[in-house]
Write a protein that holds these residues in place. Structure first.
Motif, PDB file in Angstrom:
ATOM      1  N   HIS A  84      -4.078  38.033  14.016  1.00 50.57           N
ATOM      2  CA  HIS A  84      -3.519  39.306  14.458  1.00 50.57           C
ATOM      3  C   HIS A  84      -3.874  40.460  13.507  1.00 50.57           C
ATOM      4  CE1 HIS A  84      -0.182  38.002  17.483  1.00 50.57           C
ATOM      5  NE2 HIS A  84      -1.223  38.518  18.103  1.00 50.57           N
ATOM      6  N   SER A  85      -4.267  40.155  12.297  1.00 51.33           N
ATOM      7  CA  SER A  85      -4.603  41.225  11.354  1.00 51.33           C
ATOM      8  C   SER A  85      -5.852  41.990  11.774  1.00 51.33           C
ATOM      9  CB  SER A  85      -4.788  40.655   9.939  1.00 51.33           C
ATOM     10  OG  SER A  85      -5.985  39.899   9.841  1.00 51.33           O
ATOM     11  N   THR A  86      -6.666  41.397  12.633  1.00 51.80           N
ATOM     12  CA  THR A  86      -7.895  42.060  13.088  1.00 51.80           C
ATOM     13  C   THR A  86      -7.955  42.225  14.602  1.00 51.80           C
ATOM     14  OG1 THR A  86      -9.012  39.911  13.151  1.00 51.80           O
ATOM     15  CG2 THR A  86      -9.285  41.227  11.145  1.00 51.80           C
ATOM     16  N   ASN A  87      -7.133  41.510  15.330  1.00 50.06           N
ATOM     17  CA  ASN A  87      -7.246  41.473  16.795  1.00 50.06           C
ATOM     18  C   ASN A  87      -5.855  41.545  17.411  1.00 50.06           C
ATOM     19  OD1 ASN A  87      -7.785  40.960  19.496  1.00 50.06           O
ATOM     20  ND2 ASN A  87      -8.962  39.096  19.143  1.00 50.06           N
ATOM     21  N   ASN A  88      -5.569  42.624  18.148  1.00 47.12           N
ATOM     22  CA  ASN A  88      -4.249  42.769  18.767  1.00 47.12           C
ATOM     23  C   ASN A  88      -4.003  41.767  19.875  1.00 47.12           C
ATOM     24  OD1 ASN A  88      -5.081  45.466  17.615  1.00 47.12           O
ATOM     25  ND2 ASN A  88      -2.951  45.920  18.105  1.00 47.12           N
ATOM     26  N   PHE A  89      -5.067  41.343  20.558  1.00 44.12           N
ATOM     27  CA  PHE A  89      -4.883  40.551  21.776  1.00 44.12           C
ATOM     28  C   PHE A  89      -5.822  39.339  21.816  1.00 44.12           C
ATOM     29  CE2 PHE A  89      -4.475  45.157  22.975  1.00 44.12           C
ATOM     30  CZ  PHE A  89      -3.086  45.203  22.899  1.00 44.12           C
ATOM     31  N   PRO A  90      -5.625  38.376  20.930  1.00 41.06           N
ATOM     32  CA  PRO A  90      -6.529  37.211  20.935  1.00 41.06           C
ATOM     33  C   PRO A  90      -6.409  36.356  22.185  1.00 41.06           C
ATOM     34  CG  PRO A  90      -4.749  36.952  19.320  1.00 41.06           C
ATOM     35  CD  PRO A  90      -4.692  38.350  19.793  1.00 41.06           C
ATOM     36  N   GLU A  91      -5.298  36.488  22.951  1.00 42.71           N
ATOM     37  CA  GLU A  91      -5.216  35.743  24.212  1.00 42.71           C
ATOM     38  C   GLU A  91      -6.204  36.281  25.237  1.00 42.71           C
ATOM     39  OE1 GLU A  91      -1.448  38.366  24.258  1.00 42.71           O
ATOM     40  OE2 GLU A  91      -3.024  37.778  22.872  1.00 42.71           O
ATOM     41  N   PHE A  92      -6.616  37.541  25.108  1.00 44.49           N
ATOM     42  CA  PHE A  92      -7.641  38.087  26.001  1.00 44.49           C
ATOM     43  C   PHE A  92      -9.021  37.593  25.567  1.00 44.49           C
ATOM     44  CE2 PHE A  92      -4.899  42.216  26.382  1.00 44.49           C
ATOM     45  CZ  PHE A  92      -3.913  41.512  27.046  1.00 44.49           C
ATOM     46  N   THR A  93      -9.345  37.800  24.304  1.00 45.95           N
ATOM     47  CA  THR A  93     -10.675  37.411  23.813  1.00 45.95           C
ATOM     48  C   THR A  93     -10.853  35.898  23.803  1.00 45.95           C
ATOM     49  OG1 THR A  93      -9.818  37.630  21.555  1.00 45.95           O
ATOM     50  CG2 THR A  93     -11.020  39.494  22.460  1.00 45.95           C
ATOM     51  N   GLY A  94      -9.764  35.151  23.550  1.00 46.96           N
ATOM     52  CA  GLY A  94      -9.861  33.693  23.561  1.00 46.96           C
ATOM     53  C   GLY A  94     -10.145  33.126  24.937  1.00 46.96           C
ATOM     54  N   ARG A  95     -10.026  33.987  25.960  1.00 42.98           N
ATOM     55  CA  ARG A  95     -10.309  33.550  27.332  1.00 42.98           C
ATOM     56  C   ARG A  95     -11.605  34.135  27.886  1.00 42.98           C
ATOM     57  NH1 ARG A  95      -4.968  32.841  26.637  1.00 42.98           N
ATOM     58  NH2 ARG A  95      -3.963  31.230  27.920  1.00 42.98           N
ATOM     59  N   VAL A  96     -11.884  35.406  27.621  1.00 41.80           N
ATOM     60  CA  VAL A  96     -13.003  36.044  28.322  1.00 41.80           C
ATOM     61  C   VAL A  96     -14.118  36.542  27.405  1.00 41.80           C
ATOM     62  CG1 VAL A  96     -11.485  36.725  30.213  1.00 41.80           C
ATOM     63  CG2 VAL A  96     -11.904  38.347  28.352  1.00 41.80           C
ATOM     64  N   CYS A  97     -13.976  36.435  26.098  1.00 41.15           N
ATOM     65  CA  CYS A  97     -15.048  36.873  25.208  1.00 41.15           C
ATOM     66  C   CYS A  97     -16.209  35.873  25.261  1.00 41.15           C
ATOM     67  CB  CYS A  97     -14.525  36.989  23.774  1.00 41.15           C
ATOM     68  SG  CYS A  97     -15.761  37.614  22.609  1.00 41.15           S
ATOM     69  N   PRO A  98     -17.464  36.339  25.295  1.00 44.12           N
ATOM     70  CA  PRO A  98     -18.599  35.401  25.291  1.00 44.12           C
ATOM     71  C   PRO A  98     -18.856  34.761  23.933  1.00 44.12           C
ATOM     72  CG  PRO A  98     -19.390  37.661  25.261  1.00 44.12           C
ATOM     73  CD  PRO A  98     -17.901  37.742  25.448  1.00 44.12           C
ATOM     74  N   ALA A  99     -18.089  35.126  22.923  1.00 44.80           N
ATOM     75  CA  ALA A  99     -18.137  34.516  21.588  1.00 44.80           C
ATOM     76  C   ALA A  99     -19.453  34.762  20.849  1.00 44.80           C
ATOM     77  CB  ALA A  99     -17.842  33.012  21.673  1.00 44.80           C
ATOM     78  N   PRO A 100     -19.786  36.030  20.555  1.00 46.44           N
ATOM     79  CA  PRO A 100     -20.945  36.290  19.694  1.00 46.44           C
ATOM     80  C   PRO A 100     -20.773  35.708  18.301  1.00 46.44           C
ATOM     81  CG  PRO A 100     -19.679  38.312  20.068  1.00 46.44           C
ATOM     82  CD  PRO A 100     -19.138  37.283  21.014  1.00 46.44           C
ATOM     83  N   CYS A 101     -19.519  35.448  17.896  1.00 49.53           N
ATOM     84  CA  CYS A 101     -19.266  34.817  16.600  1.00 49.53           C
ATOM     85  C   CYS A 101     -19.903  33.436  16.533  1.00 49.53           C
ATOM     86  CB  CYS A 101     -17.762  34.716  16.354  1.00 49.53           C
ATOM     87  SG  CYS A 101     -16.852  33.861  17.675  1.00 49.53           S
ATOM     88  N   GLU A 102     -19.879  32.718  17.655  1.00 49.39           N
ATOM     89  CA  GLU A 102     -20.442  31.368  17.658  1.00 49.39           C
ATOM     90  C   GLU A 102     -21.968  31.401  17.594  1.00 49.39           C
ATOM     91  OE1 GLU A 102     -18.831  28.837  20.691  1.00 49.39           O
ATOM     92  OE2 GLU A 102     -16.759  29.360  20.219  1.00 49.39           O
ATOM     93  N   ALA A 103     -22.571  32.410  18.230  1.00 53.32           N
ATOM     94  CA  ALA A 103     -24.023  32.563  18.122  1.00 53.32           C
ATOM     95  C   ALA A 103     -24.424  32.811  16.671  1.00 53.32           C
ATOM     96  CB  ALA A 103     -24.497  33.711  19.006  1.00 53.32           C
ATOM     97  N   ALA A 104     -23.538  33.496  15.905  1.00 56.84           N
ATOM     98  CA  ALA A 104     -23.835  33.841  14.514  1.00 56.84           C
ATOM     99  C   ALA A 104     -23.410  32.757  13.522  1.00 56.84           C
ATOM    100  CB  ALA A 104     -23.148  35.153  14.149  1.00 56.84           C
ATOM    101  N   CYS A 105     -22.720  31.731  13.990  1.00 58.03           N
ATOM    102  CA  CYS A 105     -22.248  30.656  13.103  1.00 58.03           C
ATOM    103  C   CYS A 105     -23.428  30.027  12.362  1.00 58.03           C
ATOM    104  CB  CYS A 105     -21.520  29.608  13.943  1.00 58.03           C
ATOM    105  SG  CYS A 105     -21.021  28.116  13.045  1.00 58.03           S
ATOM    106  N   THR A 106     -23.282  29.833  11.061  1.00 56.14           N
ATOM    107  CA  THR A 106     -24.361  29.251  10.261  1.00 56.14           C
ATOM    108  C   THR A 106     -24.723  27.859  10.748  1.00 56.14           C
ATOM    109  OG1 THR A 106     -23.650  30.542   8.341  1.00 56.14           O
ATOM    110  CG2 THR A 106     -25.069  28.642   7.919  1.00 56.14           C
ATOM    111  N   LEU A 107     -23.760  27.113  11.214  1.00 54.07           N
ATOM    112  CA  LEU A 107     -24.025  25.774  11.733  1.00 54.07           C
ATOM    113  C   LEU A 107     -24.924  25.827  12.962  1.00 54.07           C
ATOM    114  CD1 LEU A 107     -23.355  22.795  11.261  1.00 54.07           C
ATOM    115  CD2 LEU A 107     -21.269  23.106  12.604  1.00 54.07           C
ATOM    116  N   ASN A 108     -24.935  26.980  13.646  1.00 52.79           N
ATOM    117  CA  ASN A 108     -25.721  27.132  14.862  1.00 52.79           C
ATOM    118  C   ASN A 108     -27.217  27.225  14.584  1.00 52.79           C
ATOM    119  OD1 ASN A 108     -25.671  27.439  17.781  1.00 52.79           O
ATOM    120  ND2 ASN A 108     -26.301  29.559  17.472  1.00 52.79           N
TER     121      ASN A 108
END
Length: 495
Positions: A84-108
């Protein structure tokens, strides 16, 4: 990190789906989230990589390694505090965000990315279940009044941030329910609207006032932008807002759809996606509509290969369409991206949504030449369309000779994206526009998000054009800080 070797010990776990025959019978969400145990294992895969590219890949800069570590340690309450310190509504992004964070994951780089989105989803759902999401009203009121025009993710994020530092915030929405394109652009099977409703309750408890059915400025009388949803019974002029409020923040969506001016465009049965999708959302919410656009028994063609097109596919399948075909102008991308060439950036690759899996024929590198009317009782109605295949030559698309084809079509949905916010609203305020028709406002640290009009700011799709929910939340949060600085001379809000 809690388990340094976790990425070598555990494989990526995907969230599950209910079976297609079951989920097509209703409009409810069908994603089966990870259990606490599986979330812990998925969080253990976070590598302690030293430079967490996922943070920069995320538009709101979620502190991903930290909440992964907290989930691994099963400290869920602190995990939601970090989220919540960075995202007011993680229930929205946790459902409909395409997750660019995962594309940037070092493990990827050479393995499957950490399931960051599924962890985020698990954290916020657990937080609501445990009662950890509570109103945070300001201890001291500033006496300043802010108008937020538009109640999508940018407007809601900005309103919540501004209310929490003591400003009196009023959100204006032209439709009968709050949420903007979260409410009327995303089907319920991807995100049920109860998630919006409980956030609205939280924000009301924090002092935010919502005025629905209220149009600020004017809508065009004709053209594509005239097709946007609008339940307004009251109209307020920009001059009224500027006189009543100390600052005005414009956060409307990019609602002007891209049209397809080919022969037969005027035929009955050819509609913009955003004529079709909001109607179904209203029906699910209990509204009674006359002459709802329905796909049952029809051959449906969706023109446009993005998320909006995919939503049209899923909605048509739930209506009981006879067939669903989706056209995409661009050639079919590779099934697997070239990771050394693209990481940590968003890769071009074939993406198959849950709606596609429910039943859809996909055609790539194809252009529509004409919409064709029927005869007799079907005169004036779409009955087929003519296409041609495309190839890339000499730096441009060219038609493949002899590739013309006719397709059955009783309903055509245009889902080719959105070109700009509604120009008449910006014109009513006198806001300068950039070359793409968006509100012209920079994101500089000093005076960011301010337009050329005194005390009028712009953020979200209104400023940057069609984009993601997560970008809207980022811009709403940053614009809130800019407005707070403008009103108070300084701000403690995070940027």
């Amino acid at each position: 990190m809690g388990k340094v070797t976790g990425f070598m010990e555990y494989a990526r776990l995907e969230e599950g789906y209910e079976p297609v025959p079951k989920r097509l019978k209703n409009w409810k969400e069908f994603v089966i989230g990870l259990s606490a145990e599986d979330s812990q294992k998925q969080a253990a895969r976070c590598m302690d990589c030293g430079t967490p590219f996922c943070n920069n890949g995320c538009p709101v800069n979620n502190i991903i390694p930290d909440f992964n570590d907290l989930v691994y340690r099963q400290d869920w309450q602190q995990a939601i505090a970090v989220l919540h310190s960075t995202n007011n509504f993680p229930e929205f992004t946790g459902r409909v965000c395409p997750a660019p964070c995962e594309a940037a994951c070092t493990l990827n780089v050479n393995d499957d990315a950490v399931g960051i989105k599924s962890i985020e989803h698990a954290i916020i759902d657990r937080a609501w279940l445990e009662g950890w999401v509570q109103p945070q009203p300001a201890a001291v009121k500033t006496g300043k009044k802010v108008a937020v025009v538009g109640s999508g993710p940018a407007g809601l994020a900005a309103a919540q941030q501004l209310a929490r530092v003591g400003h009196a915030v009023t959100v204006f929405e032209k439709n009968s329910r709050i949420g903007g394109l979260l409410r009327y652009g995303i089907p319920d099977f991807k995100m049920e609207k109860s998630h919006i409703d409980r956030r609205i309750d939280q924000m009301k408890a924090e002092g935010v006032e919502f005025r629905i059915n209220t149009l600020v400025g004017d809508l065009p009388k004709d053209g594509p932008a005239a097709k946007v949803t609008n339940d307004a019974t009251t109209t307020i002029t920009p001059a009224q807002l500027q006189a009543e409020f100390d600052a005005v923040l414009l956060t409307g969506g990019a609602e002007s759809p891209r049209d397809l001016p080919v022969p037969g465009r005027e035929l009955e049965g050819v509609h913009f996606a955003m004529e079709f999708l909001p109607q179904q959302n209203k029906v699910v919410a209990g509204d009674k509509l006359k002459d709802q656009l329905r796909a049952e028994g029809k051959h449906v063609v969706v023109i446009g290969g993005g998320d909006t097109g995919s939503d049209c596919v899923g909605t048509s399948n739930r209506h009981g369409a006879a067939s669903v075909t989706q056209f995409e102008l661009m050639p079919q991308p590779p099934e697997v991206e070239n990771r050394p060439m693209t990481w940590p950036y968003w890769p071009v690759k074939l993406r198959t949504s849950s709606s596609h899996e429910e039943g859809c024929e996909r055609q790539f590198a194809i252009a529509t030449k004409s919409f064709n009317a029927g005869t007799g009782k079907d005169k004036g109605r779409i009955k087929s369309l003519t296409t041609v295949k495309l190839e890339w030559k000499g730096g441009k698309f060219t038609e493949v000779p002899g590739s013309e084809q006719e397709w059955k079509a009783d309903l055509v949905l245009l889902a080719m994206g959105f070109v700009a916010p509604i120009a008449s609203v910006l014109d009513a305020f006198g806001v300068d526009k950039d070359a793409r028709g968006n509100a012209k406002a920079s994101t500089d640290l000093s005076g960011g998000y301010a337009t050329n009009v005194p005390k009028v700011f712009a953020a979200g799709d209104m400023r940057r054009g069609q984009s993601l929910v997560v970008w809207a939340i980022r811009e709403g949060r940053q614009a809130a800080r800019a407005v707070d600085e403008f009103l108070m001379g300084a701000s403690d809000l995070p940027r």
